[in-house]
Design an enzyme around this catalytic site. Structure first.
Site, PDB file in Angstrom:
ATOM      1  N   CYS A  38      33.533  36.164  36.226  1.00  0.00           N
ATOM      2  CA  CYS A  38      33.310  36.446  37.647  1.00  0.00           C
ATOM      3  C   CYS A  38      31.825  36.428  37.992  1.00  0.00           C
ATOM      4  O   CYS A  38      31.431  35.953  39.054  1.00  0.00           O
ATOM      5  CB  CYS A  38      33.915  37.801  38.025  1.00  0.00           C
ATOM      6  SG  CYS A  38      35.709  37.864  37.889  1.00  0.00           S
ATOM      7  N   ARG A  84      42.810  34.698  39.347  1.00  0.00           N
ATOM      8  CA  ARG A  84      41.787  34.507  40.384  1.00  0.00           C
ATOM      9  C   ARG A  84      42.346  33.444  41.329  1.00  0.00           C
ATOM     10  O   ARG A  84      42.534  32.296  40.952  1.00  0.00           O
ATOM     11  CB  ARG A  84      40.429  34.135  39.765  1.00  0.00           C
ATOM     12  CG  ARG A  84      40.437  32.962  38.836  1.00  0.00           C
ATOM     13  CD  ARG A  84      39.069  32.752  38.162  1.00  0.00           C
ATOM     14  NE  ARG A  84      38.877  33.650  37.051  1.00  0.00           N
ATOM     15  CZ  ARG A  84      37.957  34.615  37.016  1.00  0.00           C
ATOM     16  NH1 ARG A  84      37.136  34.800  38.027  1.00  0.00           N
ATOM     17  NH2 ARG A  84      37.837  35.388  35.955  1.00  0.00           N
TER      18      ARG A  84
END
EC number: 1.11.1.26
Length: 216
Positions: A55, A132
């Protein structure tokens, strides 16, 4: 006949063509409401957690390319279950360690209300660590494209930009974006539904696979 077969459950989550659910929540730039972004493109994307390696690389890359999204009249908005103050601490670390300032909003969703409404997480899940997900939302609020990556694979920022440009190009020109299409390349023509036009085509392929601007 089994009752479950007569009434199969509807798959959870949103689909391309659905209207993006509206929400209001706290973010790193203050309170945000999804519907206030109408009139522009919006890319809404979830990330499993702050202070995670994949991330962190994604957010730095998106921040570095933020002006390119802005030039395409597109806003970025991130979402995770972490608290607003965790977001702040993570962004401060990214700036201090890597010299990159993340200015697009990161929304907090500690109760998973937004994630469940969008189908980012299943109703029975207790966290968002599995996936995600990215939603490309057009100026009318309609979901035009979606991607879903596992937690251990990061998104491609160039592909996000290419997808956005392709969606905008087909809206503007009415064609079809072929595989590996890049801005500036010709779009494909929509195939004809008329048999006479099929027979009158210049060859056996051009009636369904032809680029805009090519001679008929």
């Amino acid at each position: 006949m089994n009752e479950a077969n007569e009434n199969p459950p509807r798959p959870a989550g949103l689909r391309i063509g659905d209207r993006a659910p509206d929400f209001e929540a706290r973010s790193t730039i203050g309170p945000v409401r999804l519907s206030t972004f109408r009139g522009r493109w919006l890319i809404l994307f979830s990330h499993p957690a702050d202070f995670t390696p994949v991330c962190t690389t994604e957010f730095m890359e998106l921040a570095r390319h933020a002006q390119e999204f802005e030039a395409l009249d597109c806003e970025l908005m991130a979402l995770s279950v972490d608290s607003l103050f965790a977001h702040f601490a993570w962004l401060r670390m990214i700036r201090d360690r890597f010299g990159v300032e993340v200015r697009f909003p990161i929304v907090e969703d500690p109760t998973l209300v937004i994630g469940r409404a969008f189908g980012m997480v299943a109703p029975q899940d207790n966290d968002s660590a599995a996936v995600r997900t990215t939603y490309f939302i057009d100026p009318s609020g309609t979901i035009r494209a979606m991607t879903c990556y596992p937690a251990n694979v990061g998104r491609s920022t160039p592909e996000m930009l290419r997808t956005l440009r392709a969606l905008q190009a087909i809206d503007a020109e009415g064609g079809l974006a072929p595989a590996n299409w890049q801005p500036g390349e010709k779009l494909l023509c929509a195939p004809t539904h008329d048999l006479d036009a099929v027979y009158a085509a210049k060859d056996a392929v051009s009636w369904f696979l032809d680029r805009e601007g090519d001679e008929a």
